[in-house]
Design an enzyme around this catalytic site. Structure first.
Site, mmCIF file in Angstrom:
data_model
loop_
_atom_site.group_PDB
_atom_site.id
_atom_site.type_symbol
_atom_site.label_atom_id
_atom_site.label_comp_id
_atom_site.label_asym_id
_atom_site.label_seq_id
_atom_site.Cartn_x
_atom_site.Cartn_y
_atom_site.Cartn_z
ATOM 1 N N ASP A 30 37.577 39.645 52.571
ATOM 2 C CA ASP A 30 37.224 39.679 51.150
ATOM 3 C C ASP A 30 37.499 41.088 50.613
ATOM 4 O OD1 ASP A 30 35.163 37.825 49.197
ATOM 5 O OD2 ASP A 30 35.407 39.946 48.678
ATOM 6 N N ILE A 31 38.047 41.159 49.417
ATOM 7 C CA ILE A 31 38.433 42.445 48.831
ATOM 8 C C ILE A 31 37.212 43.302 48.472
ATOM 9 C CG2 ILE A 31 38.504 41.795 46.380
ATOM 10 C CD1 ILE A 31 41.327 43.072 46.310
ATOM 11 N N GLN A 93 30.806 29.704 41.634
ATOM 12 C CA GLN A 93 32.137 29.855 42.231
ATOM 13 C C GLN A 93 33.039 30.562 41.234
ATOM 14 O OE1 GLN A 93 33.993 26.122 43.237
ATOM 15 N NE2 GLN A 93 35.833 27.099 44.077
ATOM 16 N N HIS A 99 36.935 27.950 49.180
ATOM 17 C CA HIS A 99 36.911 29.013 50.188
ATOM 18 C C HIS A 99 35.518 29.117 50.773
ATOM 19 C CE1 HIS A 99 36.058 30.733 46.223
ATOM 20 N NE2 HIS A 99 35.232 31.577 46.841
HETATM 21 P P1 AMP Z 1 33.336 33.054 44.847
HETATM 22 O O1 AMP Z 1 32.357 33.709 43.900
HETATM 23 O O2 AMP Z 1 32.659 32.238 45.914
HETATM 24 O O3 AMP Z 1 34.400 32.283 44.109
HETATM 25 O O4 AMP Z 1 34.021 34.232 45.645
HETATM 26 C C1 AMP Z 1 35.271 34.771 45.337
HETATM 27 C C2 AMP Z 1 35.496 35.924 46.289
HETATM 28 O O5 AMP Z 1 36.857 36.254 46.277
HETATM 29 C C3 AMP Z 1 34.703 37.193 45.945
HETATM 30 O O6 AMP Z 1 33.856 37.545 47.053
HETATM 31 C C4 AMP Z 1 35.807 38.223 45.711
HETATM 32 O O7 AMP Z 1 35.449 39.520 46.170
HETATM 33 C C5 AMP Z 1 36.965 37.638 46.475
HETATM 34 N N1 AMP Z 1 38.294 38.033 46.023
HETATM 35 C C6 AMP Z 1 38.759 38.034 44.745
HETATM 36 N N2 AMP Z 1 40.047 38.424 44.717
HETATM 37 C C7 AMP Z 1 40.411 38.676 46.002
HETATM 38 C C8 AMP Z 1 41.620 39.115 46.620
HETATM 39 N N3 AMP Z 1 42.746 39.372 45.918
HETATM 40 N N4 AMP Z 1 41.627 39.271 47.971
HETATM 41 C C9 AMP Z 1 40.516 39.020 48.693
HETATM 42 N N5 AMP Z 1 39.350 38.585 48.156
HETATM 43 C C10 AMP Z 1 39.293 38.419 46.833
#
Ligand code: AMP
Ligand code: ZN
Length: 116
Positions: A30-31, A93, A99
């Site tokens: 996760d970023i 989400q 994911h």
């Molecule tokens: P959710 O709130 O469950 O949809 O989580 C989305 C997740 O995606 C969050 O924890 C973000 O930090 C992560 N995220 C968003 N963009 C990226 C990216 N480019 N690479 C890796 N993780 C990401």
């Protein structure tokens, strides 16, 4: 799904720190990690969320769950972890491509949710 962020990661159009790839799934860091270990495991196929998954997705969902223990153990969370699948508006989400978050590390991650 041309504009989907995670489909772009699947296609390699956006970089990610990948830790796993097979015919069905990829996993990457996760970023914006919430714990020392914070991985995301996603199906390569665009499935918007658990709210829209169908019986056709049974195999891929099983594969997704089945790989989480090994990924957690190999990346610094050998004594357990938490798996979170935020779903839809109520589940908060943010990225509309299914994911699973693997969160963990050397210390317990804390209680599941604050009671309202
Ligand atoms: P959710 O709130 O469950 O949809 O989580 C989305 C997740 O995606 C969050 O924890 C973000 O930090 C992560 N995220 C968003 N963009 C990226 C990216 N480019 N690479 C890796 N993780 C990401
Ligand atoms: Zn997608």
């Amino acid at each position: 799904m041309e504009d989907c962020l995670f489909c772009k990661i699947v296609r390699g159009e956006i970089p990610a720190r990948k830790v796993h790839e097979d015919d069905w799934l990829i996993a990457f860091h996760d970023i914006n990690p919430a714990r020392p270990l914070h991985l995301l495991v996603i199906p390569k196929k665009h499935i918007t969320s658990l709210a829209t998954a169908t019986a056709d997705d049974t195999e891929i969902l099983g594969r997704l769950l089945a790989i989480t223990g090994r990924l957690a153990a190999e990346h610094g969370s050998p004594d357990g972890f938490r798996l979170i699948i935020n779903t839809g508006r109520i589940g908060h989400q943010e990225v509309p491509h299914l994911h699973a978050h693997i969160v963990g590390g050397p210390e317990p991650v804390g209680p599941m949710l604050k009671r309202a």
